[in-house]
Design a protein around this motif. Structure first.
Motif, short mmCIF file in Angstrom:
data_model
loop_
_atom_site.label_atom_id
_atom_site.label_comp_id
_atom_site.label_asym_id
_atom_site.label_seq_id
_atom_site.Cartn_x
_atom_site.Cartn_y
_atom_site.Cartn_z
N GLN A 5 1.27 8.97 7.15
CA GLN A 5 -0.18 8.85 7.16
C GLN A 5 -0.50 7.37 7.21
N ILE A 6 -1.29 6.94 8.20
CA ILE A 6 -1.49 5.52 8.47
C ILE A 6 -2.98 5.16 8.40
N ARG A 7 -3.26 3.98 7.80
CA ARG A 7 -4.63 3.46 7.75
C ARG A 7 -4.60 1.96 8.00
N PHE A 27 6.68 10.16 2.72
CA PHE A 27 7.31 10.96 1.67
C PHE A 27 6.71 10.65 0.30
N GLU A 28 5.37 10.60 0.26
CA GLU A 28 4.59 10.40 -0.96
C GLU A 28 4.76 9.02 -1.58
N ARG A 29 5.28 8.06 -0.82
CA ARG A 29 5.37 6.67 -1.29
C ARG A 29 4.45 5.82 -0.42
N LEU A 30 3.71 4.92 -1.04
CA LEU A 30 2.76 4.07 -0.34
C LEU A 30 3.41 2.74 0.03
N PHE A 31 3.26 2.34 1.29
CA PHE A 31 3.78 1.08 1.79
C PHE A 31 2.63 0.29 2.40
N SER A 32 2.76 -1.02 2.41
CA SER A 32 1.73 -1.87 2.98
C SER A 32 2.39 -3.07 3.64
N LYS A 33 1.85 -3.47 4.79
CA LYS A 33 2.35 -4.68 5.45
C LYS A 33 1.23 -5.28 6.27
#
Length: 114
Positions: free
Chosen positions: A57-59, A86-92
């Motif tokens: 899921q991307i925003r 997989f229910e983990r949030l990543f940001s870059k």
């Protein structure tokens, strides 16, 4: 380790048709531009092992116009890409460019930093 090396250098390019007759390049935060950036990110991130399109899921957040070349009608943009895998949030932080191609009927988006 491979994930840390591959993601920063990965980038992708996509061309999309503009709807209507307006020959202006969409800006950094336009709906068309955001949709293309998200599609590019989705494609690149889904290339990693154990990923599929349903798990991502991307925003785009904090979209910024870094420059606008009025002569070429092109934009250089920056944003924070957040995605859930997989229910983990990543940001870059990513950058992207938006420019009209020569026929003035399509625009070109290139994303860096995926």
């Amino acid at each position: 380790m491979l994930k840390q090396i591959v993601l920063p250098i990965g980038f992708s390019v996509i061309i999309s048709l503009l709807v209507g007759c307006d020959a202006k390049t969409p800006n950094c935060s336009s709906e068309e531009t955001q949709t293309l950036v998200q599609q590019i990110a989705l494609r690149e991130l889904a290339k990693l092992p154990q990923d599929n399109l349903d798990s991502l899921q991307i925003r785009l957040n904090a979209i910024r116009t870094q420059s606008h070349d009025t002569a070429q009608d092109s934009y250089t943009c920056a944003a924070e890409l957040t995605y859930t895998r997989f229910e983990r949030l990543f940001s870059k932080n990513i950058t992207y460019t938006v420019q009209m191609i020569d026929n003035k009927q399509q625009f070109y988006v290139q994303v860096y930093g995926l």
